[in-house]
Write a protein that holds these residues in place. Structure first.
Motif, short mmCIF file in Angstrom:
data_model
loop_
_atom_site.label_atom_id
_atom_site.label_comp_id
_atom_site.label_asym_id
_atom_site.label_seq_id
_atom_site.Cartn_x
_atom_site.Cartn_y
_atom_site.Cartn_z
N THR A 1 0.89 -1.17 0.00
CA THR A 1 0.00 0.00 0.00
C THR A 1 0.92 1.21 0.00
N ALA A 2 1.19 1.73 -1.19
CA ALA A 2 2.22 2.78 -1.34
C ALA A 2 1.88 4.03 -0.54
N VAL A 3 0.60 4.38 -0.50
CA VAL A 3 0.22 5.63 0.17
C VAL A 3 0.49 5.58 1.66
N LYS A 4 0.49 4.37 2.25
CA LYS A 4 0.76 4.22 3.68
C LYS A 4 2.15 3.66 3.96
N GLY A 5 2.87 3.32 2.92
CA GLY A 5 4.22 2.78 3.09
C GLY A 5 4.27 1.32 3.47
N HIS A 6 3.13 0.63 3.41
CA HIS A 6 3.11 -0.79 3.78
C HIS A 6 3.72 -1.65 2.67
N GLY A 7 4.60 -2.56 3.05
CA GLY A 7 5.18 -3.50 2.10
C GLY A 7 6.32 -2.95 1.27
N ILE A 8 6.69 -1.69 1.45
CA ILE A 8 7.74 -1.08 0.63
C ILE A 8 9.10 -1.72 0.91
N LYS A 9 9.38 -1.98 2.18
CA LYS A 9 10.67 -2.60 2.54
C LYS A 9 10.79 -3.97 1.88
N GLU A 10 9.71 -4.77 1.97
CA GLU A 10 9.72 -6.10 1.36
C GLU A 10 9.88 -6.01 -0.15
N LEU A 11 9.25 -5.02 -0.75
CA LEU A 11 9.34 -4.83 -2.20
C LEU A 11 10.78 -4.55 -2.62
N VAL A 12 11.45 -3.66 -1.92
CA VAL A 12 12.83 -3.31 -2.27
C VAL A 12 13.74 -4.51 -2.08
N GLU A 13 13.55 -5.25 -0.98
CA GLU A 13 14.38 -6.43 -0.73
C GLU A 13 14.20 -7.47 -1.83
N LYS A 14 12.94 -7.71 -2.21
CA LYS A 14 12.67 -8.69 -3.27
C LYS A 14 13.24 -8.22 -4.61
N ALA A 15 13.17 -6.90 -4.86
CA ALA A 15 13.70 -6.35 -6.12
C ALA A 15 15.21 -6.54 -6.20
N ILE A 16 15.90 -6.26 -5.10
CA ILE A 16 17.36 -6.42 -5.09
C ILE A 16 17.74 -7.88 -5.29
N GLU A 17 17.02 -8.75 -4.60
CA GLU A 17 17.28 -10.19 -4.73
C GLU A 17 17.06 -10.66 -6.17
N SER A 18 16.00 -10.19 -6.81
CA SER A 18 15.69 -10.59 -8.18
C SER A 18 16.70 -10.04 -9.17
N ALA A 19 17.20 -8.82 -8.90
CA ALA A 19 18.20 -8.22 -9.79
C ALA A 19 19.54 -8.96 -9.68
N LYS A 20 19.86 -9.39 -8.45
CA LYS A 20 21.13 -10.10 -8.24
C LYS A 20 21.07 -11.54 -8.73
N ASN A 21 19.92 -12.18 -8.52
CA ASN A 21 19.79 -13.60 -8.88
C ASN A 21 18.52 -13.82 -9.71
N PRO A 22 18.54 -13.35 -10.96
CA PRO A 22 17.33 -13.51 -11.79
C PRO A 22 17.03 -14.99 -12.05
N LYS A 23 15.74 -15.34 -11.94
CA LYS A 23 15.32 -16.72 -12.17
C LYS A 23 14.96 -16.93 -13.64
N PRO A 24 15.18 -18.14 -14.15
CA PRO A 24 14.81 -18.42 -15.55
C PRO A 24 13.31 -18.20 -15.75
N LEU A 25 12.96 -17.66 -16.90
CA LEU A 25 11.57 -17.36 -17.20
C LEU A 25 10.88 -18.60 -17.78
N GLY A 26 9.74 -18.96 -17.21
CA GLY A 26 8.97 -20.07 -17.75
C GLY A 26 8.17 -19.61 -18.96
N LYS A 27 7.19 -20.43 -19.33
CA LYS A 27 6.35 -20.07 -20.47
C LYS A 27 5.49 -18.86 -20.11
N THR A 28 5.46 -17.87 -21.02
CA THR A 28 4.68 -16.66 -20.79
C THR A 28 3.24 -16.87 -21.25
N ALA A 29 2.42 -15.83 -21.05
CA ALA A 29 0.99 -15.92 -21.35
C ALA A 29 0.74 -16.39 -22.77
#
Length: 685
Positions: free
Chosen positions: A144-172
């Motif tokens: 919830t960006a307006v209240k700042g909820h989940g922002i810390k988790e979002l940044v942590e997950k983003a850094i983790e994904s940038a450092k260790n990108p996972k192989p992409l499965g079949k797309t839509a």
């Protein structure tokens, strides 16, 4: 290592709120290279890692229908950021995921920020974020960006994904009947040495002309790709582009029905719907808008604004100039330097800075309306008003921006699809009074209409809208013939504005005003002082009427005799000061007040603001003052805005026409106001 994270999402998805939350005051604003669409970039303050957040324009898809979509697509496909943060409005997830399916095909590490979860919970809806993550193949973080909820988790997950990108499965699309065709085109592209093959394969099957031209693939390969597209069309019995869009929506419908449970009964009106039944009503919509704007002007320019502004104006107009004058006198500076600093700089800038609280209040109120979602409703309401005059409600968005500053407002006309609408909107732009004109209204309304300043200023703004509508009729029947384009606009749900977001928006606008005062207007005050102190032979003059400005103003002032302010009140003497002030207004509208402060007050430093008001009362009747305010409202914007209009119109012919039309209308309407008022005997004393 420094990372670049691109923030992508639909308009009204909360992207700006998230950007402000991530970057705070570290953001800086410019333009994308080669275009006038705004670019925001800032350093993330939520992590110890060095992360640059690039805020892409709000878009609905990666198809190149608007300049914003072209910019976003080119940046993502060519610049290849380290990660995409795709912000998705969880209250309207079906539509938002259409862009998500396209972003995944870019094969850039991505995290989905599922925003507005507080509203989802309030509605009783349930979203299985883990299920969506498994289905889409990318991390999904509820926030919830307006209240700042989940922002810390979002940044942590983003850094983790940038450092260790996972192989992409079949797309839509790869999971549909087009999967084989996409894979075949990818193989062709891989053999030809191209990267990003999934994205390009889909675009080539869609017959995207821009991508086809960019890739410069061998004609023989194009032929085989076209054959695959034709074969796919045969299976679906529809054009390939439409078929791909249908397949995306079918896929989205399947996964949302699986992972999202609606708490509200179908057909039940939401809170936003109930309010919209009133504020977008054919009968009540427009009166409510005018009442809201009237209330804003009463707050900003009425007793509240005055109570805040008067002490500040006293400080900038009296305390600081007296202190500077005393200091300069104590160190024995020359008379000419004393005149430059005290009369040239502080007499003008002191008056301008005194209006900063009024501007802050006005922008604060407008930011609250914008963040609440009400302004989107106003555009919807105004479509009914604009359409008979040849404009769609979509034109209201850049016109509304014109109340802040004409420059970004003129840039905003790029969102209008047809050239006729863009030209007409740019021509009407100055009639939506920009913030730079507020000091002029404030000083004249304060001097002549002290008991009802808010009402007088509101009438000026309302007159601007009336003149804009009448101009639409005139120009549509003469210069800009044609029907208004269809109007389609999303109405976001109402939200309680974030205090932080509102303050950031207000500060950005106020900072722009202060920077302008300290740079452009500071230079202008020095030029004005020089021109009113010296004649064309560069000799100091005792009588300012003999100065450079006196002569130029003397040439211009007779043009305004019929408008009531071309001659000094109660005399036949040419009012050269006003001619000079209006000329400097073409450099910056705030300079009108600064110029009058210098030309009228000179060395009288004590009680600067009241002294300027007294000087105005000696030179104008109330009716002439109102007529001047009307002229300032309507005449051509500053040179910077004119230069922006030239760039957008890409034609000197149309640019000169718009400036001539604006000045002509300003003179004509101002003249009508004065002459009709004179016949009725209003405000002549």
């Amino acid at each position: 290592m420094a990372y670049r994270f691109a923030l992508a999402g639909n308009p009204n998805s909360g992207k700006t709120t998230l950007f402000n939350n991530l970057t705070g005051s570290n953001a800086h604003v410019g333009n994308w290279p080669g275009v006038t669409v705004e670019r925001k970039e800032g350093k993330c303050k939520k992590s110890k890692e060095e992360i640059h957040i690039i805020d892409l324009p709000g878009i609905y898809s990666l198809s190149p229908y608007t300049p914003e979509e072209v910019i976003a697509r080119d940046y993502l496909s060519q610049e290849a950021p380290d990660l995409i943060i795709n912000i998705v409005d969880a209250t309207n997830i079906e539509r938002n995921l259409y862009l998500t399916t396209q972003l995944i095909e870019l094969e850039i590490p991505m995290v989905i920020a599922l925003n507005m979860m507080d509203e989802v919970n309030k509605h009783g809806d349930v979203i299985d974020a883990a299920g969506l993550e498994k289905e889409l193949g990318v991390p999904v973080v509820p926030i919830t960006a307006v209240k700042g909820h989940g922002i810390k988790e979002l940044v942590e997950k983003a850094i983790e994904s940038a450092k260790n990108p996972k192989p992409l499965g079949k797309t839509a699309l790869e999971k549909t009947q087009l999967g084989a065709a996409i894979e075949s085109v990818r193989e062709i592209l891989k053999k030809a040495g191209y990267g990003n093959t999934l994205y390009y394969a889909v675009k080539l099957l869609e017959k995207d002309s821009i991508i086809e031209e960019k890739l410069k693939i061998d004609p023989a390969l194009f032929k085989s790709i076209d054959e695959m597209a034709a074969a796919s069309e045969g299976k679906g019995e529809e054009e390939i582009e439409t078929m791909i869009a249908d397949l995306r929506y079918k896929y989205i419908s399947e996964i949302t029905s699986k992972y999202i449970k609606k708490g509200r009964v179908q057909g039940e009106l939401s809170f936003s719907d109930k309010i919209d039944n009133i504020v977008t009503s054919r009968i009540l919509g427009l009166p409510i808008f005018f009442l809201v704007m009237y209330a804003i002007f009463q707050i900003a320019l009425g007793p509240i604004g005055t109570a805040i502004a008067d002490p500040f104006a006293e400080f900038t107009g009296e305390v600081i100039p007296e202190a500077v004058a005393g200091f300069l006198e104590s160190i024995g500076v020359s008379d000419i330097l004393m005149s430059l600093v005290v009369d040239g700089i502080f007499a003008g800038l002191g008056a301008l800075l005194g209006f900063l609280p009024l501007i802050l209040l006005l922008f604060l109120c407008l930011s609250v309306l914008e963040d609440s979602g009400y302004m989107a409703r106003v555009a919807f309401v105004m479509d009914r008003v604009f359409r008979p005059f040849g404009l769609s409600g979509k034109a209201f968005v850049p016109l509304l921006m014109g109340y802040g500053c004409a420059i970004p407002a003129i840039m905003g006309t790029r969102t209008l699809e047809d050239e006729k609408s863009r030209r007409l909107t740019i021509t009407l732009m100055p009639f939506m009074s920009c913030g730079a004109r507020i000091p002029v209204y404030a000083v004249f309304a304060g001097a002549f209409f002290a008991s009802n300043q808010g009402t007088i200023v509101f009438s000026i703004y309302a007159l601007g809208v009336v003149v804009a509508m009448l101009s639409c009729i005139l120009l549509n029947r003469t210069v800009f013939k044609g029907e208004a384009p269809p109007f389609v606009m999303e109405l976001p749900p109402y939200r309680i504005p974030s205090i932080k977001s509102v303050l950031i928006h207000t500060w950005d606008k106020a900072k722009g005003y202060v920077v302008k005062v300290g740079t452009v207007l500071l230079s202008m005050m020095v030029v004005i002082w020089f021109c009113q102190t010296f004649d064309f032979s560069f000799r100091m003059v005792e009588d300012s009427a003999e100065s450079i400005f006196g002569v130029i103003g003397g040439w211009l002032a007779p043009l305004f005799t019929l408008n009531g302010f071309g001659v000094i009140k109660g005399t036949s003497e040419i009012h050269w000061q006003i001619g000079a002030a209006l000329l400097t207004g073409l450099v910056a509208k705030e300079a009108v007040v600064g110029t009058l402060g210098i030309l009228y007050i000179g060395q009288e430093l004590e009680e600067l603001t009241s002294a300027l008001g007294t000087a105005l009362e000696a030179h104008f009747t109330p009716l002439a003052a109102y007529s001047l305010m009307v002229f300032v409202l309507l005449y051509a914007p500053c040179f910077a805005a004119i230069a922006t209009a030239k760039k957008e119109l890409d034609s000197w012919k149309w640019t000169l026409f718009t400036v001539a039309y604006q000045c002509g209308i300003a003179w004509f309407v101002s003249m009508l106001v004065y002459q009709i008022g004179s016949l009725l005997g209003i405000g002549l004393a």
